[in-house]
Scaffold this motif. Structure first.
Motif, PDB file in Angstrom:
ATOM      1  N   VAL A 260       0.857  -1.197   0.000  1.00  5.76           N
ATOM      2  CA  VAL A 260       0.000   0.000   0.000  1.00  5.76           C
ATOM      3  C   VAL A 260       0.890   1.242   0.000  1.00  5.76           C
ATOM      4  O   VAL A 260       0.556   2.284  -0.569  1.00  5.76           O
ATOM      5  N   SER A 261       2.048   1.117   0.620  1.00 11.30           N
ATOM      6  CA  SER A 261       2.958   2.271   0.753  1.00 11.30           C
ATOM      7  C   SER A 261       3.216   2.953  -0.588  1.00 11.30           C
ATOM      8  O   SER A 261       3.158   4.181  -0.695  1.00 11.30           O
TER       9      SER A 261
ATOM     10  N   TYR B 254      -6.063  -3.381   7.385  1.00 12.45           N
ATOM     11  CA  TYR B 254      -6.341  -4.318   8.492  1.00 12.45           C
ATOM     12  C   TYR B 254      -7.780  -4.843   8.468  1.00 12.45           C
ATOM     13  O   TYR B 254      -8.273  -5.324   9.484  1.00 12.45           O
TER      14      TYR B 254
ATOM     15  N   ASN C 232      -4.503   2.075  12.558  1.00 14.71           N
ATOM     16  CA  ASN C 232      -3.178   2.012  13.143  1.00 14.71           C
ATOM     17  C   ASN C 232      -2.871   3.460  13.512  1.00 14.71           C
ATOM     18  O   ASN C 232      -2.965   4.316  12.631  1.00 14.71           O
TER      19      ASN C 232
ATOM     20  N   ASP D  59      -7.756   3.787   3.950  1.00  9.59           N
ATOM     21  CA  ASP D  59      -6.701   2.783   4.112  1.00  9.59           C
ATOM     22  C   ASP D  59      -7.285   1.653   4.958  1.00  9.59           C
ATOM     23  O   ASP D  59      -7.541   1.824   6.148  1.00  9.59           O
TER      24      ASP D  59
ATOM     25  N   SER E 114       0.013  -7.633   3.267  1.00  5.79           N
ATOM     26  CA  SER E 114       1.103  -7.573   4.267  1.00  5.79           C
ATOM     27  C   SER E 114       0.665  -8.084   5.625  1.00  5.79           C
ATOM     28  O   SER E 114       1.416  -8.796   6.297  1.00  5.79           O
ATOM     29  N   LYS E 115      -0.541  -7.692   6.056  1.00  8.10           N
ATOM     30  CA  LYS E 115      -0.967  -8.001   7.417  1.00  8.10           C
ATOM     31  C   LYS E 115      -1.916  -9.193   7.437  1.00  8.10           C
ATOM     32  O   LYS E 115      -1.797 -10.074   8.268  1.00  8.10           O
TER      33      LYS E 115
HETATM   34  N1  PLP Z   1      -1.310   1.515   5.945  1.00 13.40           N
HETATM   35  C1  PLP Z   1      -1.277   1.267   7.258  1.00 13.40           C
HETATM   36  C2  PLP Z   1      -2.368   1.789   8.120  1.00 13.40           C
HETATM   37  C3  PLP Z   1      -0.227   0.535   7.818  1.00 13.40           C
HETATM   38  O1  PLP Z   1      -0.214   0.296   9.124  1.00 13.40           O
HETATM   39  C4  PLP Z   1       0.800   0.062   6.971  1.00 13.40           C
HETATM   40  C5  PLP Z   1       1.946  -0.681   7.519  1.00 13.40           C
HETATM   41  O2  PLP Z   1       2.130  -0.843   8.699  1.00 13.40           O
HETATM   42  C6  PLP Z   1       0.717   0.345   5.611  1.00 13.40           C
HETATM   43  C7  PLP Z   1      -0.350   1.065   5.132  1.00 13.40           C
HETATM   44  C8  PLP Z   1       1.772  -0.106   4.649  1.00 13.40           C
HETATM   45  O3  PLP Z   1       1.498  -1.386   4.205  1.00 13.40           O
HETATM   46  P1  PLP Z   1       2.250  -2.122   3.026  1.00 13.40           P
HETATM   47  O4  PLP Z   1       3.074  -3.204   3.652  1.00 13.40           O
HETATM   48  O5  PLP Z   1       1.170  -2.671   2.164  1.00 13.40           O
HETATM   49  O6  PLP Z   1       3.079  -1.111   2.316  1.00 13.40           O
END
Ligand code: PLP
Length: 507
Positions: A206-207, A312, A281, A309, A341-342
């Motif tokens: 997502v980053s 989670y 988060n 976003d 990722s999660k």
């Molecule tokens: N968005 C949130 C709320 C996150 O907590 C994180 C990573 O901790 C990300 C995006 C980034 O995720 P990605 O691993 O898909 O880049």
């Protein structure tokens, strides 16, 4: 330049000496003194004023009178005019084709001046230094499931392996058809309106897509509403893109839901979008439908786009049902972010996506920009895309972790109880993800600097947490714990934290 505030005087002295923030950090470390990146940035932006010892150090590095720097009284001092050799800036732009005895130094761009990312910030650097000395650090600072024994589903790993040889070339810049089809079906299950294959983009996490959207949307000075506390990448990317992040409050008294009145009061003519992080988060909040409807109303009234976003969304506990805000806003332009990722414990594979939905006519030009940036990065990691279909369909192993008896569920319960049992700490129970954002009674512990709190905890108990300020939280009264480590480690941490707080006083 007026020099009424500490930040004004600091910036004036820096500019007179052509010193950047990075120079101050370097000069301090050359003298064996510690000056953190976020510390300097907060002093220069006026968010925080330094304590006396840090002020004296800055004055010394800048060659100005310390009391002038602290209070503005008196004169900057003669030392300022006479640059001392060890603090003289190294040339930044001068370079020559002839051999020179001074090495040219390459500085980071000034675009990064106000960008903060404390999740991997100065306290983490200090922890790394201590680890290199052989000390054992208990890490409660980063949401990376794999090192804590959360393994990727076997089927996912198997399928990536077997498709590897077919993933050697670039894919379509948006992503493989099979991956986007699976994401589209997921979007259908979550009732996202008006989604098609062209509106789905895969990313290296997502980053990458957060960064891409901020670059595509924001002109210098454009405002974007971002929660406080936030996942700091949003603020960092908006800043880097030239935009102005404006933080709306999430209310701890109301289970950390966004304060809608505060959100609306912060809309101006320059506001383009609202960002929500749901589930959240660092707070672990899951927003109920009524709150989401309230946000949609604000976006509707002020013609704002919505970025949600939802990385989670599969980690909800206690029977919470996640609602995608886009499903409530068919008439607005929404971008929904998620990834593996999660939910699939494969943060290292770097696989995320975004889905545009709703009223796409009003965002044609923005999408032109998104496509341009998406094409420029060619495509996201193709082996990672190859597992999206496997991951999203069928049995979801993550569900086991978040139900009673599961690791995330039980660890959440334990940490929540243990924190609230400590005198001076209170915490709202998280409903999703694997973070908790406890409040510290700052009066009791005399805390004025949360980075110092995190450093003191690290030095005394070797526990690494992230300070609340790292999530753009304005007061020094919170910190974030990641409760992914195994129960034995969490027990040790909570006992040590209680012991630390039984005597800790800052300052
Ligand atoms: N968005 C949130 C709320 C996150 O907590 C994180 C990573 O901790 C990300 C995006 C980034 O995720 P990605 O691993 O898909 O880049």
């Amino acid at each position: 330049m007026g020099q009424e505030t500490f930040a004004d005087r600091l910036r004036a002295a820096m500019s007179e000496r052509s010193l950047k923030q990075a120079d101050l950090i370097r000069l301090a470390s050359e003298r064996g003194a510690k000056l953190g990146k976020s510390q300097v940035s907060q002093y220069a932006s006026g968010k925080v004023e330094p304590r006396a010892d840090a002020c004296a150090l800055l004055a010394d590095l800048l060659g100005v009178d310390a009391s002038w720097l602290a209070t503005g009284e008196g004169a900057p001092g003669a030392a300022r005019a006479a640059a001392r050799p060890e603090t003289a800036p190294r040339p930044t732009t001068a370079h020559t084709t002839q051999r020179s005895s001074t090495m040219r130094e390459f500085k980071k761009s000034s675009k990064l001046e106000n960008v903060l990312y404390d999740v991997r910030g100065p306290v983490v650097d200090e922890a790394a230094r201590m680890e290199a000395e052989g000390q054992r650090i208990l890490k409660l600072n980063i949401g990376n499931p794999a090192p804590f024994g959360f393994r990727a589903p076997d089927e996912v790993v198997h399928d990536m392996r077997s498709q590897l040889t077919e993933c050697e070339g670039y894919s379509d810049s948006r992503g493989l058809f099979s991956a986007r089809k699976a994401i589209m079906q997921y979007a259908q299950l979550k009732h996202l309106p008006n989604v098609d294959m062209d509106g789905i983009y895969t990313g290296n996490g997502v980053s990458e897509l957060i960064q891409l959207c901020m670059q595509a949307l924001l002109d210098n000075g454009d405002e974007i509403l971002i929660p406080a506390p936030d996942y700091p990448l949003w603020t960092a990317c908006a800043t880097l893109a030239g935009g102005t992040p404006v933080h709306y409050l999430c209310d701890e008294q109301a289970d950390w839901y966004p304060d809608l009145a505060d959100m609306e009061s912060k809309v101006t003519e320059r506001t383009k979008a609202i960002v929500i992080i749901n589930p959240n988060n660092p707070t672990g909040a899951v927003y109920p439908r009524e709150v989401l409807e309230g946000i949609v109303e604000i976006a509707r009234r002020h013609q704002l786009m919505i970025f949600s976003d939802e990385i989670y969304d599969r980690l909800c506990m206690d029977g919470e049902k996640h609602v995608s805000i886009a499903s409530l806003a068919p008439d607005l332009f929404c971008v929904t972010f998620s990834g593996l990722s999660k939910s699939h414990m494969v943060a290292g594979y770097r696989v995320g996506w975004m889905i545009v939905s709703g009223n796409r006519r009003c965002a044609r030009d923005f999408m032109y920009g998104v496509n341009m940036l998406s094409n420029m990065r060619l495509c996201s990691n193709v082996p990672a895309q190859s597992i999206v279909q496997t991951a999203l369909g069928g049995y979801q192993s993550v569900e086991r972790y978040v139900e009673p008896g599961g690791r995330i569920y039980e660890q959440r319960n334990y940490v929540y109880e243990a924190l609230n049992a400590i005198d001076g700490i209170t915490a709202v129970k998280p409903k999703a993800a694997f973070y908790i954002f406890p409040k510290i009674d700052v009066k009791k512990f005399n805390i004025t600097d949360d980075e110092q709190f995190a450093l003191d905890l690290l030095h005394e108990k070797r526990i690494l947490v992230t300070r609340g300020g790292g999530f753009n939280w304005g007061e020094p009264d919170h910190f974030r714990i990641v409760y992914l480590p195994r129960m034995e480690v969490l027990r040790e941490c909570m006992e040590d934290l209680a012991d630390f707080l039984s005597h800790y006083r800052q300052g």
